[in-house]
Design an enzyme around this catalytic site. Sequence first.
Site, PDB file in Angstrom:
ATOM      1  N   ALA A   1       0.797  -1.229   0.000  1.00 24.51           N
ATOM      2  CA  ALA A   1       0.000   0.000   0.000  1.00 24.51           C
ATOM      3  C   ALA A   1       0.827   1.274   0.000  1.00 24.51           C
ATOM      4  O   ALA A   1       0.294   2.351   0.240  1.00 24.51           O
ATOM      5  CB  ALA A   1      -0.918   0.003   1.219  1.00 24.51           C
TER       6      ALA A   1
ATOM      7  N   ASN B   1       1.600  -4.370   7.751  1.00 28.49           N
ATOM      8  CA  ASN B   1       2.474  -4.951   6.739  1.00 28.49           C
ATOM      9  C   ASN B   1       3.348  -3.895   6.068  1.00 28.49           C
ATOM     10  O   ASN B   1       4.496  -4.166   5.700  1.00 28.49           O
ATOM     11  CB  ASN B   1       1.643  -5.689   5.685  1.00 28.49           C
ATOM     12  CG  ASN B   1       1.120  -7.019   6.196  1.00 28.49           C
ATOM     13  OD1 ASN B   1       1.844  -7.798   6.786  1.00 28.49           O
ATOM     14  ND2 ASN B   1      -0.158  -7.276   5.985  1.00 28.49           N
TER      15      ASN B   1
ATOM     16  N   HIS C   1      -0.194   6.785   4.536  1.00 30.79           N
ATOM     17  CA  HIS C   1       1.132   6.254   4.850  1.00 30.79           C
ATOM     18  C   HIS C   1       2.159   7.346   4.575  1.00 30.79           C
ATOM     19  O   HIS C   1       2.188   7.918   3.488  1.00 30.79           O
ATOM     20  CB  HIS C   1       1.446   5.031   3.989  1.00 30.79           C
ATOM     21  CG  HIS C   1       0.366   3.987   4.026  1.00 30.79           C
ATOM     22  ND1 HIS C   1       0.264   3.066   5.032  1.00 30.79           N
ATOM     23  CD2 HIS C   1      -0.668   3.746   3.182  1.00 30.79           C
ATOM     24  CE1 HIS C   1      -0.788   2.287   4.812  1.00 30.79           C
ATOM     25  NE2 HIS C   1      -1.361   2.676   3.698  1.00 30.79           N
TER      26      HIS C   1
END
Length: 264
Positions: free
Chosen positions: A120, A186, A216
Site C-alpha cells: 500500500a 504490513n 502512509h
Amino acid sequence: MKTLMLIGYGAMANEVIQRLPAGIELGWIVAREHHHNDIKQRFQNRVIPLSCPTHASQKPDLVLECASQHAVKQYAPMVLEKGWTLAVISTGALADSQLAQTLSQKAQQHHAIFIPLSGAVAGLDGLRCAKEAAIRQVTYQSRKSPASWRNGPAENYIDLDTVTEPTVFFHGTAREAALKFPANANVAATVALYGIGMDKTKVELMVDPTTKQNSHRIEVTGDFGHFCIELNGNPLPSNPKTSLLSALSAVEICRRIADQDAII
C-alpha cells in the site's frame, strides 16, 4: 498464458481476481475447505480449490499470497522448496527473523524466487537507493480511521469509540508493529525490508476519526539528503483495514509475470 495459484479467498484475493490482467489464468486457489464448493461453482470447475499449495498437479508460473501473515508462515516454506516463484503481500510475517532467514535460505537452495510486494505504499525505490549510502533515520507513520483499527489489537491501546482527534497510540519499531498488529502493519515491515531493517525503522500508528482513507508517510534522512513521501489511499470497500493499492500491487506482479518482464 501464465498460470496463477492464489493463496487466500478473502477481500483482497477477490479484488485481485476481478482485476487479473490478460495473459494470466487462475488455476488454483488455496483456501479453507468451507470455501471449496463456492470456488468450484463460481468458476465452473475451471479453478481447483486446494487445502495445500503442494497438492497442485503441475507447477504454477506464480504463487501469490493474499491471505495473512499466518498463511506466509504456513505455506511459504513449502512453496519455495518446490522451486516456485512466490510473491507475498503479508510482508509483516518477515518480522519473525527466524522465518525470514528460513525463506531466504530455501529460495537460494531450491532456486526459487521470493518477492515481497510493495503493497500500500510508494517511494520504495528511492528508499532502496538511499541505502547505498548511510541512512540515519527512517520513520513510518500509518494513519487510519477508527473503522480500520476495529476488531484488532489497537483496541487494547485506545478507545476507538471516544477518540475525537488524530491520535498516535503506538510508538515502536517496525518489528514490534508488524508482530503486534498483523492485519494493519504490513507496510511497516515493507518499509523496513527496503530500508534499514526491522529494528532501526521507527513506526507510529495513528487513529484519525476525521478521515476515511488509509494514509502512509515515510520520512528518510541520510547522506543523500532528506525525503518525505505521503500516500493517501482508499481502503477496500469490503475490508477497511486494507488499502486498494495493496491489492493493486498484487495485480501488478501478475501483469509482470504475464508480460515476462524482469522481476525484482
